[in-house]
Design a protein around this motif. Sequence first.
Motif, PDB file in Angstrom:
ATOM      1  N   LYS A 240       2.974 -15.228  -3.254  1.00  0.00           N
ATOM      2  CA  LYS A 240       3.784 -14.199  -1.979  1.00  0.00           C
ATOM      3  C   LYS A 240       4.101 -12.950  -2.871  1.00  0.00           C
ATOM      4  N   ASN A 241       4.489 -13.037  -3.998  1.00  0.00           N
ATOM      5  CA  ASN A 241       5.141 -11.614  -4.599  1.00  0.00           C
ATOM      6  C   ASN A 241       3.987 -10.767  -4.838  1.00  0.00           C
ATOM      7  N   LEU A 242       2.916 -11.345  -5.314  1.00  0.00           N
ATOM      8  CA  LEU A 242       1.657 -10.280  -5.713  1.00  0.00           C
ATOM      9  C   LEU A 242       1.150  -9.923  -4.158  1.00  0.00           C
ATOM     10  N   ILE A 243       1.113 -10.702  -3.331  1.00  0.00           N
ATOM     11  CA  ILE A 243       0.644 -10.312  -2.047  1.00  0.00           C
ATOM     12  C   ILE A 243       1.441  -9.364  -1.400  1.00  0.00           C
ATOM     13  N   PHE A 244       2.761  -9.307  -1.555  1.00  0.00           N
ATOM     14  CA  PHE A 244       3.624  -8.594  -0.900  1.00  0.00           C
ATOM     15  C   PHE A 244       3.406  -7.060  -1.585  1.00  0.00           C
ATOM     16  N   ILE A 246       0.609  -5.875  -3.014  1.00  0.00           N
ATOM     17  CA  ILE A 246      -0.807  -5.520  -2.390  1.00  0.00           C
ATOM     18  C   ILE A 246      -0.730  -5.065  -1.005  1.00  0.00           C
ATOM     19  N   ALA A 247       0.238  -6.006  -0.033  1.00  0.00           N
ATOM     20  CA  ALA A 247       0.095  -5.597   1.360  1.00  0.00           C
ATOM     21  C   ALA A 247       0.950  -4.093   1.618  1.00  0.00           C
ATOM     22  N   LEU A 248       2.087  -3.638   0.642  1.00  0.00           N
ATOM     23  CA  LEU A 248       2.738  -2.729   0.968  1.00  0.00           C
ATOM     24  C   LEU A 248       1.858  -1.710   0.459  1.00  0.00           C
ATOM     25  N   ALA A 249       0.925  -1.586  -0.640  1.00  0.00           N
ATOM     26  CA  ALA A 249       0.218  -0.437  -1.071  1.00  0.00           C
ATOM     27  C   ALA A 249      -0.919  -0.550   0.077  1.00  0.00           C
ATOM     28  N   THR A 250      -1.339  -1.425   0.758  1.00  0.00           N
ATOM     29  CA  THR A 250      -2.585  -1.396   1.575  1.00  0.00           C
ATOM     30  C   THR A 250      -2.245  -0.855   2.750  1.00  0.00           C
ATOM     31  N   VAL A 251      -0.968  -1.029   3.515  1.00  0.00           N
ATOM     32  CA  VAL A 251      -0.521  -0.430   4.523  1.00  0.00           C
ATOM     33  C   VAL A 251      -0.193   0.900   4.525  1.00  0.00           C
ATOM     34  N   TRP A 252       0.326   1.611   3.398  1.00  0.00           N
ATOM     35  CA  TRP A 252       0.332   2.730   3.050  1.00  0.00           C
ATOM     36  C   TRP A 252      -0.815   3.509   3.060  1.00  0.00           C
ATOM     37  N   ILE A 253      -2.049   2.964   2.370  1.00  0.00           N
ATOM     38  CA  ILE A 253      -3.103   3.448   2.299  1.00  0.00           C
ATOM     39  C   ILE A 253      -3.947   3.607   3.759  1.00  0.00           C
ATOM     40  N   ASP A 254      -3.700   2.548   4.597  1.00  0.00           N
ATOM     41  CA  ASP A 254      -4.423   2.692   6.049  1.00  0.00           C
ATOM     42  C   ASP A 254      -3.538   3.549   6.684  1.00  0.00           C
ATOM     43  N   LEU A 255      -2.175   4.031   6.605  1.00  0.00           N
ATOM     44  CA  LEU A 255      -1.411   5.005   7.281  1.00  0.00           C
ATOM     45  C   LEU A 255      -1.708   6.317   6.895  1.00  0.00           C
ATOM     46  N   TYR A 256      -1.959   6.682   5.575  1.00  0.00           N
ATOM     47  CA  TYR A 256      -2.381   7.946   5.086  1.00  0.00           C
ATOM     48  C   TYR A 256      -3.873   8.316   5.568  1.00  0.00           C
ATOM     49  N   LEU A 257      -4.768   7.093   5.639  1.00  0.00           N
ATOM     50  CA  LEU A 257      -6.132   7.549   6.199  1.00  0.00           C
ATOM     51  C   LEU A 257      -6.271   7.382   7.759  1.00  0.00           C
ATOM     52  N   LYS A 258      -5.337   6.940   8.274  1.00  0.00           N
ATOM     53  CA  LYS A 258      -5.007   7.045   9.703  1.00  0.00           C
ATOM     54  C   LYS A 258      -6.306   5.977  10.136  1.00  0.00           C
ATOM     55  N   ILE A 259      -6.329   4.813   9.538  1.00  0.00           N
ATOM     56  CA  ILE A 259      -7.467   3.883  10.112  1.00  0.00           C
ATOM     57  C   ILE A 259      -6.407   2.374  10.012  1.00  0.00           C
ATOM     58  N   ALA A 269       1.369 -10.273   6.252  1.00  0.00           N
ATOM     59  CA  ALA A 269       1.876 -10.625   5.086  1.00  0.00           C
ATOM     60  C   ALA A 269       3.149 -10.142   4.541  1.00  0.00           C
ATOM     61  N   ILE A 270       3.583  -8.899   4.880  1.00  0.00           N
ATOM     62  CA  ILE A 270       4.883  -8.495   4.735  1.00  0.00           C
ATOM     63  C   ILE A 270       5.813  -9.317   5.682  1.00  0.00           C
ATOM     64  N   VAL A 271       5.702  -9.463   6.899  1.00  0.00           N
ATOM     65  CA  VAL A 271       6.403 -10.150   7.729  1.00  0.00           C
ATOM     66  C   VAL A 271       6.660 -11.660   7.146  1.00  0.00           C
ATOM     67  N   MET A 272       5.656 -12.320   6.537  1.00  0.00           N
ATOM     68  CA  MET A 272       5.767 -13.537   6.164  1.00  0.00           C
ATOM     69  C   MET A 272       6.444 -13.839   4.825  1.00  0.00           C
ATOM     70  N   TYR A 273       6.389 -12.792   4.129  1.00  0.00           N
ATOM     71  CA  TYR A 273       7.106 -12.585   2.888  1.00  0.00           C
ATOM     72  C   TYR A 273       8.544 -12.713   2.935  1.00  0.00           C
ATOM     73  N   ILE A 274       8.889 -11.678   3.914  1.00  0.00           N
ATOM     74  CA  ILE A 274      10.491 -11.690   4.587  1.00  0.00           C
ATOM     75  C   ILE A 274      10.820 -13.179   5.053  1.00  0.00           C
ATOM     76  N   ALA A 275       9.934 -13.650   5.769  1.00  0.00           N
ATOM     77  CA  ALA A 275      10.494 -14.812   6.436  1.00  0.00           C
ATOM     78  C   ALA A 275      10.698 -15.918   5.247  1.00  0.00           C
ATOM     79  N   TYR A 276      10.058 -15.862   4.150  1.00  0.00           N
ATOM     80  CA  TYR A 276      10.238 -17.047   3.162  1.00  0.00           C
ATOM     81  C   TYR A 276      10.894 -16.420   1.891  1.00  0.00           C
ATOM     82  N   SER A 277      11.463 -15.514   2.011  1.00  0.00           N
ATOM     83  CA  SER A 277      12.295 -15.049   0.769  1.00  0.00           C
ATOM     84  C   SER A 277      13.854 -14.665   1.329  1.00  0.00           C
TER      85      SER A 277
END
Length: 343
Positions: A240-244, A246-259, A269-277
Amino acid sequence: MSTIHFIKKVIFARKKIQMQDITKNNFDFIRVLLAFIVFLGHLGTLSNSPDLKIFEYSPIEIAVFGFFAVSGFLIARSYERSSSLKSYLKKRIKRIVPAYLLVIFLCAILLSLVSTYSFTEYFSNTQVYKYLFWNSLFLNFKAPWLPGVFGNQAVNGALWTLKIEMCYYFAVPLLFLLFGKNNKYRNISLVILYFLSLVYLNYFESLNKISLAKQLPGTLSYFIPGMLIYFNFDQFIKHKNLIFIIALATVWIDLYLKIQLFSPMMIGAIVMYIAYSFKFLNNFGKYGDFTYGIYIFHFPIIRTFQTLGLFEDYNPFVMALVCMLVVIAVGVSSWHLYEKRFL
């Protein structure tokens, strides 16, 4: 102790630990947090107060999509734990329908007090009964307004998500039938369905048909990640730590590219990380589940404050706080006096 008996005890202990892992979570905290993000965003938009415009930047859409991801996980779990399809549907409908109908009928009756029509004109207007009929069927778009109320604008713009939630309830048994735990191709099948959903979502958004984009085929892209994480819970917890990260970086890239390509999956993945941390948040909901009441009542409450001129005539930040407290009080009352009686 025989070797076989020992192995059985180890397997039982491991399953018990896994069950504790999956049940000890922060979903109550997450839902309240997401509900208040939505509240703040609508406060900034609906108050018509220049001072409160700052809240317009509250990420409402991300919060709503976060709710969908949580639903994907919890509804899948609810279905798998139910003894039958009838039991599952009964539990799900009892959770959502009674309070939903309550807010529909209370709005139709109580908002007559802020209507520009007289009581006689209001209750003799066919729009009131169209509102009750169509909204009771979750078809809010057919009759979103009441006569003379809020300038004949939408009474409760937050309710569109409840139609989607109901669709999820009926979709999950079919998804389990096609992609359940006993299907060795379930992960790849759900991933394919995820990308098909994204094609639908991005296509209609490119045509600026947002209302169509947000229907079930498009919102499945936020629901499926919750199901995938449920099906692969052990692996998710392990990494989950690694996934978190990767998820943060991916969301930022998608927002930057507007896709919207991987961000729906990563939001889940981010929501589930918070749910189990953050284990200190595990008992957040011990006094009740107020989220649903807060979510379904906040929109008309904000609009009532605005209609009465409270944000304009008084300090808008004080009124925002008072509005928030009223929303919380209504949410708590809805749970204790009404919702939990059905569960």
